[in-house]
Design a protein around this motif. Sequence first.
Motif, PDB file in Angstrom:
ATOM      1  N   GLU A   1       0.814  -1.214   0.000  1.00  0.00           N
ATOM      2  CA  GLU A   1       0.000   0.000   0.000  1.00  0.00           C
ATOM      3  C   GLU A   1       0.848   1.264   0.000  1.00  0.00           C
ATOM      4  O   GLU A   1       1.999   1.271   0.444  1.00  0.00           O
ATOM      5  CB  GLU A   1      -0.885   0.056   1.255  1.00  0.00           C
ATOM      6  CG  GLU A   1      -2.207  -0.645   1.139  1.00  0.00           C
ATOM      7  CD  GLU A   1      -3.149  -0.242   2.267  1.00  0.00           C
ATOM      8  OE1 GLU A   1      -4.306   0.066   1.970  1.00  0.00           O
ATOM      9  OE2 GLU A   1      -2.733  -0.251   3.438  1.00  0.00           O
ATOM     10  N   ILE A   2       0.237   2.351  -0.480  1.00  0.00           N
ATOM     11  CA  ILE A   2       0.696   3.704  -0.188  1.00  0.00           C
ATOM     12  C   ILE A   2      -0.368   4.329   0.701  1.00  0.00           C
ATOM     13  O   ILE A   2      -1.537   4.426   0.308  1.00  0.00           O
ATOM     14  CB  ILE A   2       0.873   4.562  -1.455  1.00  0.00           C
ATOM     15  CG1 ILE A   2       1.870   3.922  -2.419  1.00  0.00           C
ATOM     16  CG2 ILE A   2       1.332   5.969  -1.080  1.00  0.00           C
ATOM     17  CD1 ILE A   2       2.015   4.687  -3.738  1.00  0.00           C
TER      18      ILE A   2
ATOM     19  N   THR B   1      -1.160   7.739   3.208  1.00  0.00           N
ATOM     20  CA  THR B   1      -0.697   9.086   3.517  1.00  0.00           C
ATOM     21  C   THR B   1      -1.243   9.548   4.862  1.00  0.00           C
ATOM     22  O   THR B   1      -2.341   9.148   5.279  1.00  0.00           O
ATOM     23  CB  THR B   1      -1.096  10.081   2.413  1.00  0.00           C
ATOM     24  OG1 THR B   1      -0.476  11.344   2.655  1.00  0.00           O
ATOM     25  CG2 THR B   1      -2.598  10.275   2.324  1.00  0.00           C
TER      26      THR B   1
ATOM     27  N   ILE C   1       7.596   7.819  -6.325  1.00  0.00           N
ATOM     28  CA  ILE C   1       6.898   7.121  -5.247  1.00  0.00           C
ATOM     29  C   ILE C   1       6.030   6.005  -5.817  1.00  0.00           C
ATOM     30  O   ILE C   1       6.011   4.876  -5.304  1.00  0.00           O
ATOM     31  CB  ILE C   1       6.062   8.114  -4.419  1.00  0.00           C
ATOM     32  CG1 ILE C   1       6.985   9.036  -3.618  1.00  0.00           C
ATOM     33  CG2 ILE C   1       5.103   7.372  -3.484  1.00  0.00           C
ATOM     34  CD1 ILE C   1       6.274  10.187  -2.945  1.00  0.00           C
ATOM     35  N   ARG C   2       5.334   6.296  -6.901  1.00  0.00           N
ATOM     36  CA  ARG C   2       4.515   5.265  -7.529  1.00  0.00           C
ATOM     37  C   ARG C   2       5.376   4.125  -8.089  1.00  0.00           C
ATOM     38  O   ARG C   2       5.014   2.953  -7.985  1.00  0.00           O
ATOM     39  CB  ARG C   2       3.645   5.887  -8.625  1.00  0.00           C
ATOM     40  CG  ARG C   2       2.504   6.753  -8.088  1.00  0.00           C
ATOM     41  CD  ARG C   2       1.586   7.226  -9.189  1.00  0.00           C
ATOM     42  NE  ARG C   2       2.166   8.317  -9.948  1.00  0.00           N
ATOM     43  CZ  ARG C   2       1.986   9.611  -9.673  1.00  0.00           C
ATOM     44  NH1 ARG C   2       1.238   9.972  -8.641  1.00  0.00           N
ATOM     45  NH2 ARG C   2       2.540  10.540 -10.422  1.00  0.00           N
TER      46      ARG C   2
ATOM     47  N   ASN D   1       6.570   1.881  -5.289  1.00  0.00           N
ATOM     48  CA  ASN D   1       5.472   1.035  -4.844  1.00  0.00           C
ATOM     49  C   ASN D   1       5.237  -0.110  -5.816  1.00  0.00           C
ATOM     50  O   ASN D   1       4.998  -1.258  -5.403  1.00  0.00           O
ATOM     51  CB  ASN D   1       4.215   1.889  -4.680  1.00  0.00           C
ATOM     52  CG  ASN D   1       3.050   1.105  -4.111  1.00  0.00           C
ATOM     53  OD1 ASN D   1       2.042   0.939  -4.764  1.00  0.00           O
ATOM     54  ND2 ASN D   1       3.178   0.608  -2.888  1.00  0.00           N
TER      55      ASN D   1
ATOM     56  N   SER E   1       6.321  -0.786   0.200  1.00  0.00           N
ATOM     57  CA  SER E   1       5.187  -0.092   0.806  1.00  0.00           C
ATOM     58  C   SER E   1       5.632   1.307   1.225  1.00  0.00           C
ATOM     59  O   SER E   1       6.793   1.521   1.570  1.00  0.00           O
ATOM     60  CB  SER E   1       4.661  -0.873   2.005  1.00  0.00           C
ATOM     61  OG  SER E   1       4.314  -2.198   1.626  1.00  0.00           O
ATOM     62  N   ILE E   2       4.696   2.248   1.201  1.00  0.00           N
ATOM     63  CA  ILE E   2       5.027   3.656   1.447  1.00  0.00           C
ATOM     64  C   ILE E   2       4.079   4.241   2.489  1.00  0.00           C
ATOM     65  O   ILE E   2       2.854   4.113   2.369  1.00  0.00           O
ATOM     66  CB  ILE E   2       4.902   4.501   0.155  1.00  0.00           C
ATOM     67  CG1 ILE E   2       5.723   3.907  -0.992  1.00  0.00           C
ATOM     68  CG2 ILE E   2       5.284   5.950   0.435  1.00  0.00           C
ATOM     69  CD1 ILE E   2       7.202   4.069  -0.878  1.00  0.00           C
TER      70      ILE E   2
ATOM     71  N   LEU F   1       3.423   7.980   3.713  1.00  0.00           N
ATOM     72  CA  LEU F   1       3.750   9.303   3.191  1.00  0.00           C
ATOM     73  C   LEU F   1       3.133  10.407   4.042  1.00  0.00           C
ATOM     74  O   LEU F   1       1.907  10.524   4.138  1.00  0.00           O
ATOM     75  CB  LEU F   1       3.232   9.406   1.751  1.00  0.00           C
ATOM     76  CG  LEU F   1       3.307  10.758   1.043  1.00  0.00           C
ATOM     77  CD1 LEU F   1       4.753  11.181   0.836  1.00  0.00           C
ATOM     78  CD2 LEU F   1       2.567  10.693  -0.289  1.00  0.00           C
TER      79      LEU F   1
ATOM     80  N   THR G   1      -1.992   9.967  -5.037  1.00  0.00           N
ATOM     81  CA  THR G   1      -0.989   8.904  -5.072  1.00  0.00           C
ATOM     82  C   THR G   1      -1.325   7.757  -4.126  1.00  0.00           C
ATOM     83  O   THR G   1      -1.066   6.590  -4.439  1.00  0.00           O
ATOM     84  CB  THR G   1       0.394   9.481  -4.704  1.00  0.00           C
ATOM     85  OG1 THR G   1       0.693  10.572  -5.576  1.00  0.00           O
ATOM     86  CG2 THR G   1       1.489   8.440  -4.815  1.00  0.00           C
ATOM     87  N   ALA G   2      -1.897   8.077  -2.970  1.00  0.00           N
ATOM     88  CA  ALA G   2      -2.133   7.070  -1.933  1.00  0.00           C
ATOM     89  C   ALA G   2      -3.419   6.289  -2.179  1.00  0.00           C
ATOM     90  O   ALA G   2      -4.322   6.723  -2.912  1.00  0.00           O
ATOM     91  CB  ALA G   2      -2.196   7.744  -0.567  1.00  0.00           C
ATOM     92  N   ARG G   3      -3.502   5.132  -1.545  1.00  0.00           N
ATOM     93  CA  ARG G   3      -4.730   4.335  -1.567  1.00  0.00           C
ATOM     94  C   ARG G   3      -5.656   4.734  -0.422  1.00  0.00           C
ATOM     95  O   ARG G   3      -6.870   4.787  -0.585  1.00  0.00           O
ATOM     96  CB  ARG G   3      -4.381   2.854  -1.460  1.00  0.00           C
ATOM     97  CG  ARG G   3      -5.575   1.912  -1.431  1.00  0.00           C
ATOM     98  CD  ARG G   3      -5.135   0.463  -1.531  1.00  0.00           C
ATOM     99  NE  ARG G   3      -6.270  -0.448  -1.443  1.00  0.00           N
ATOM    100  CZ  ARG G   3      -6.663  -1.034  -0.318  1.00  0.00           C
ATOM    101  NH1 ARG G   3      -6.009  -0.787   0.809  1.00  0.00           N
ATOM    102  NH2 ARG G   3      -7.691  -1.864  -0.307  1.00  0.00           N
TER     103      ARG G   3
END
Length: 237
Positions: A28-29, A31, A176-177, A180, A185-186, A188, A199-201
């Motif tokens: 996952e990303i 934030t 970042i993408r 991932n 995993s990020i 942010l 960008t995030a999920r």
Amino acid sequence: MLEVRGLDVRYSRTHAVKSVDLDLEEGEIVTVLGANGAGKTSLLRALQGAVKPSGGSVRFGGETLTHLSPAERVRRGMMLVPEGRQIFVSMTVHENLLMGAYLRNDGGAGKDIAKVYERFPNLAERRDMKASVLSGGEQQMLAIGRALVGQPKLIMLDEPSLGLSPLFVNNLFELIRELNQDGISILLVEQNTAMALETARRGYVLELGRVVLADTAEALASNPALTEAYLGGHAAA
């Protein structure tokens, strides 16, 4: 992958993080948003182990990390790219990358540094120059490259776009993408709320140390309260 439950951080009389629950699944990303002073950096420092929490627990990959040192967390694959990059400007680009391998003993750091140079040609061209000659965007790439040399499973980014030109900001979020997609995993923390949500999920919103909103990035981007508070009343701000 990352499970945070009831995390509290105090500095003397200041209660910076208040009973925060946060989850991040592998791949996952996620934030974390909020105004200055909301407790975002304190949260990351507690996850890294640089700050001892006054309560709560942190689990990573099913293992409790609450009492482990920052170095032990790095060994398990948790890397923090701090606000302001914190690279060593008196050292060369290559020496900075070598610092990312200081806990490795597998002999493979050279290959990973070569991959960093392949990903960031500007760094390859300046490998023997002092890091002080790099632009702000290049320094951010170096900080991320240093983290990559440590073979991270999770990279925590603290305000990575701060002070960067619009072009470098776009390049950063594309990076970042890509990271991932490569399986990292990020987590942010980012001042550019609109791009973070693109960008995030999923995302969490901190206010005075507490989680006040937690939802999918799409839902947060369309939330009127969040839009008014952090996007200036419109999602493109």
